[in-house]
Design a protein around this motif. Structure first.
Motif, mmCIF file in Angstrom:
data_model
loop_
_atom_site.group_PDB
_atom_site.id
_atom_site.type_symbol
_atom_site.label_atom_id
_atom_site.label_comp_id
_atom_site.label_asym_id
_atom_site.label_seq_id
_atom_site.Cartn_x
_atom_site.Cartn_y
_atom_site.Cartn_z
ATOM 1 N N TYR A 59 51.236 62.930 -79.797
ATOM 2 C CA TYR A 59 52.662 62.631 -79.850
ATOM 3 C C TYR A 59 52.977 61.653 -80.986
ATOM 4 O O TYR A 59 53.971 61.797 -81.702
ATOM 5 C CB TYR A 59 53.110 62.029 -78.510
ATOM 6 C CG TYR A 59 54.598 61.770 -78.411
ATOM 7 C CD1 TYR A 59 55.442 62.719 -77.836
ATOM 8 C CD2 TYR A 59 55.159 60.592 -78.886
ATOM 9 C CE1 TYR A 59 56.815 62.484 -77.744
ATOM 10 C CE2 TYR A 59 56.525 60.355 -78.794
ATOM 11 C CZ TYR A 59 57.345 61.303 -78.226
ATOM 12 O OH TYR A 59 58.699 61.070 -78.144
ATOM 13 N N SER A 60 52.118 60.623 -81.144
ATOM 14 C CA SER A 60 52.432 59.520 -82.060
ATOM 15 C C SER A 60 52.117 59.818 -83.525
ATOM 16 O O SER A 60 52.756 59.263 -84.421
ATOM 17 C CB SER A 60 51.679 58.251 -81.643
ATOM 18 O OG SER A 60 50.284 58.389 -81.836
ATOM 19 N N PHE A 61 51.121 60.685 -83.777
ATOM 20 C CA PHE A 61 50.724 60.927 -85.166
ATOM 21 C C PHE A 61 51.883 61.464 -86.016
ATOM 22 O O PHE A 61 52.134 60.951 -87.122
ATOM 23 C CB PHE A 61 49.528 61.878 -85.232
ATOM 24 C CG PHE A 61 49.020 62.092 -86.636
ATOM 25 C CD1 PHE A 61 48.302 61.099 -87.291
ATOM 26 C CD2 PHE A 61 49.286 63.282 -87.311
ATOM 27 C CE1 PHE A 61 47.845 61.286 -88.594
ATOM 28 C CE2 PHE A 61 48.833 63.475 -88.609
ATOM 29 C CZ PHE A 61 48.116 62.468 -89.245
ATOM 30 N N PRO A 62 52.633 62.468 -85.548
ATOM 31 C CA PRO A 62 53.789 62.900 -86.344
ATOM 32 C C PRO A 62 54.832 61.789 -86.503
ATOM 33 O O PRO A 62 55.525 61.733 -87.528
ATOM 34 C CB PRO A 62 54.364 64.069 -85.519
ATOM 35 C CG PRO A 62 53.237 64.544 -84.676
ATOM 36 C CD PRO A 62 52.433 63.319 -84.364
ATOM 37 N N ASP A 95 59.352 66.228 -76.905
ATOM 38 C CA ASP A 95 57.975 66.112 -77.420
ATOM 39 C C ASP A 95 57.756 66.965 -78.672
ATOM 40 O O ASP A 95 56.662 67.506 -78.893
ATOM 41 C CB ASP A 95 56.949 66.498 -76.342
ATOM 42 C CG ASP A 95 56.986 65.550 -75.150
ATOM 43 O OD1 ASP A 95 57.597 64.468 -75.269
ATOM 44 O OD2 ASP A 95 56.399 65.888 -74.106
ATOM 45 N N LYS A 96 58.782 67.066 -79.501
ATOM 46 C CA LYS A 96 58.674 67.820 -80.753
ATOM 47 C C LYS A 96 58.696 66.865 -81.942
ATOM 48 O O LYS A 96 59.467 67.039 -82.900
ATOM 49 C CB LYS A 96 59.810 68.841 -80.867
ATOM 50 C CG LYS A 96 59.771 69.931 -79.800
ATOM 51 C CD LYS A 96 60.923 70.912 -79.970
ATOM 52 C CE LYS A 96 60.861 72.020 -78.932
ATOM 53 N NZ LYS A 96 61.996 72.977 -79.070
ATOM 54 N N THR A 97 57.848 65.849 -81.876
ATOM 55 C CA THR A 97 57.867 64.816 -82.916
ATOM 56 C C THR A 97 57.446 65.356 -84.287
ATOM 57 O O THR A 97 57.737 64.733 -85.313
ATOM 58 C CB THR A 97 56.965 63.639 -82.524
ATOM 59 O OG1 THR A 97 55.669 64.137 -82.134
ATOM 60 C CG2 THR A 97 57.560 62.864 -81.364
ATOM 61 N N LYS A 98 56.763 66.507 -84.296
ATOM 62 C CA LYS A 98 56.406 67.117 -85.581
ATOM 63 C C LYS A 98 57.663 67.444 -86.388
ATOM 64 O O LYS A 98 57.671 67.321 -87.616
ATOM 65 C CB LYS A 98 55.586 68.390 -85.364
ATOM 66 C CG LYS A 98 54.155 68.155 -84.907
ATOM 67 C CD LYS A 98 53.402 69.467 -84.779
ATOM 68 C CE LYS A 98 51.962 69.227 -84.316
ATOM 69 N NZ LYS A 98 51.232 70.501 -84.148
ATOM 70 N N ILE A 99 58.712 67.859 -85.674
ATOM 71 C CA ILE A 99 59.969 68.187 -86.359
ATOM 72 C C ILE A 99 60.527 66.936 -87.049
ATOM 73 O O ILE A 99 60.987 66.986 -88.193
ATOM 74 C CB ILE A 99 61.015 68.741 -85.366
ATOM 75 C CG1 ILE A 99 60.447 69.958 -84.617
ATOM 76 C CG2 ILE A 99 62.303 69.094 -86.094
ATOM 77 C CD1 ILE A 99 60.148 71.133 -85.499
ATOM 78 N N GLY A 100 60.464 65.807 -86.341
ATOM 79 C CA GLY A 100 60.922 64.548 -86.927
ATOM 80 C C GLY A 100 60.140 64.184 -88.179
ATOM 81 O O GLY A 100 60.701 63.680 -89.159
ATOM 82 N N ALA A 101 58.822 64.448 -88.126
ATOM 83 C CA ALA A 101 57.983 64.174 -89.294
ATOM 84 C C ALA A 101 58.387 65.043 -90.476
ATOM 85 O O ALA A 101 58.482 64.573 -91.614
ATOM 86 C CB ALA A 101 56.516 64.410 -88.945
#
Length: 467
Positions: A207-210, A349-355
């Motif tokens: 979760y946190s890496f992106p 939980d789509k933190t990749k999108i934020g990245a």
């Protein structure tokens, strides 16, 4: 606000080249702050609200960040001589910076716990203590001791005080304040249990890496404008240009304070309220009123910017950079709106999108800085910052409405934001320092808010009067 009032003293006490170095160093520090926190603050809120065993979340997060800090210390001290050479600053100052980064990183999760537990008084007390310690020591090192040595050149302090170490003393004050802060938060380390849930750690890192990648891209957007200015401005103009840009940028501190205070409270709320059926409606309402207050703040700052500079920027040679003010204020408002719009990918939980969004913003920052700074100098960098945040805001809105529809009042938002931009830029570039026109614009905007939101305003006033 204490930091706000200290800025003109920094500008006044530090030589131009020293203030330029100070501005640049903080840009790099923000970059490493993001690496050391590893996106774990956002992950902490997500899993703290999601899991019943909250102590397990606390243990995992703190132990992981302790390990990250240990690896960081070993790595940087192994290559410290190369780092000293690369940055071209005193090895002692580099050591200060390293330990400030570590101490601040170790305080991230204890502060997050206070926010999650809704303990704003303790949170504020410790934060204010940090600022007071830092401020007191800064005044002591940069003003009191030098004045004392001027009046008494035989003082014993003469053997220990270095007159050309101003930036070093700023960071020495910072490291002592960070140490005091960590000591005030030490009870969370005393309660720590040496139990590590490997499966939970994997989920949190995923979760946190992106979030960290997005944070690094955010640092590029927020602070690397100073790095680009150092690289792309004419060599004879670098120190003055960088110092002026850094000084004038701080006039936006009221918008920054508004945005930061809001962000501190809103992120825990987003996660804790996500399970409610009316969450999208509440998120839409919150965003609307954030934009109303933010737009009002922008107009006020822009109208009175030239008065603020009189006591805030004591060196007139820096005033030529005032032309960046409207762009920087609006950029910070756009960033605040983006914070609101980012709720959809965090709670899903789509933190990749934020990245991805942040990385795209960083690409905009890099490309536009290289195009605009050589052509229009400081204004080019300010326009780039605004463009990056506006792009991120629009992308997040479009994607969010497809994945997690939120019923934003788009007409009202466009009206308030559009009017604020029109008034701010129209005033600054056509009626600057004509306060009759400026105050008229402010009053018109207030009347517009009251006309459209009077039902809500009356409800709030009645509620306050009853109390």
């Amino acid at each position: 606000m204490i930091g706000f009032f200290m800025a003109p003293l920094h500008i006044d006490w530090l030589p131009k080249d020293a203030y330029a170095d100070y501005t640049l160093i903080f840009s790099w520090m923000m970059f490493f702050n993001v690496v050391l926190s590893f996106g774990m603050e956002t992950a902490f809120f997500r899993f703290y609200n999601k899991r019943e065993n909250k102590q397990e979340v606390i243990n995992n997060t703190i132990l992981f960040l302790m390990a990250v800090c240990a690896v960081f210390l070993i790595s940087v001290y192994a290559f410290k001589s190369y780092i000293d050479t690369y940055f071209g600053i005193s090895p002692v100052v580099v050591s200060y910076l390293i330990w400030i980064l570590v101490l601040d990183s170790l305080a991230v999760i204890p502060f997050a716990i206070l926010r999650a537990e809704q303990r704003p008084i303790k949170y504020s007390f410790i934060k204010i203590t940090n600022v007071l310690v830092n401020t007191t020591l800064t005044v002591l090192f940069l003003y009191v001791i030098p004045k004392s040595l001027e009046n008494n050149q035989n003082s014993w302090l003469q053997d220990y005080y270095q007159t050309d170490f101003q930036v070093g003393y700023l960071f020495l004050s910072n490291i002592i304040a960070s140490l005091v802060t960590l000591l005030l938060l030490s009870n969370y380390y005393l309660k720590l249990k040496l139990k590590f849930n490997k499966q939970l750690w994997k989920e949190m890192v995923m979760y946190s890496f992106p979030v960290m990648i997005g944070g690094l891209a955010f640092v590029v957007n927020e602070t690397f404008d100073k790095v680009f200015l150092e690289e792309l401005l004419p060599e004879s103009f670098v120190d003055l240009g960088l110092a002026s840009y850094g000084a004038i940028y701080k006039i936006g501190v009221f918008m920054v304070l508004f945005r930061m205070a809001y962000s501190l409270g809103i992120e825990p709320f987003f996660f804790s309220y996500a399970k409610n059926d009316d969450a999208p409606v509440k998120y839409a309402t919150i965003t609307k009123y954030f934009i109303i207050f933010g737009s009002f703040t922008m107009i006020v700052i822009v109208v009175f910017a030239d008065l603020i500079k009189l006591f805030y920027i004591p060196k007139e040679e820096y005033w030529f950079a005032m032309e960046i003010v409207p762009y920087i204020i609006l950029a910070n408002l756009m960033l605040g709106i983006y914070t609101n719009l980012s709720v959809w990918y965090k709670i899903q939980d789509k933190t990749k999108i934020g990245a991805y969004i942040s990385v795209f913003g960083a690409i905009v920052t890099v490309v536009l800085n290289y195009i605009l700074i050589p052509k229009i100098g400081l204004v080019g960098s300010a326009i780039t910052t605004l463009s990056a945040y506006a792009t991120m805001m629009l992308i997040s809105f479009v994607l969010g409405q497809k994945s997690y529809p939120i019923p934003y009042d788009k007409k009202a938002i466009a009206l308030y934001l559009g009017t604020a931009v029109l008034f701010s830029f129209g005033y600054f570039y056509n009626f600057r320092e004509n306060y009759f026109v400026g105050i008229t614009f402010i009053l018109i905007f207030v009347a517009l808010i009251y006309y459209n939101e009077k039902v809500m305003i009356q409800r709030i006033l009645k509620s306050v009067l009853k109390k």
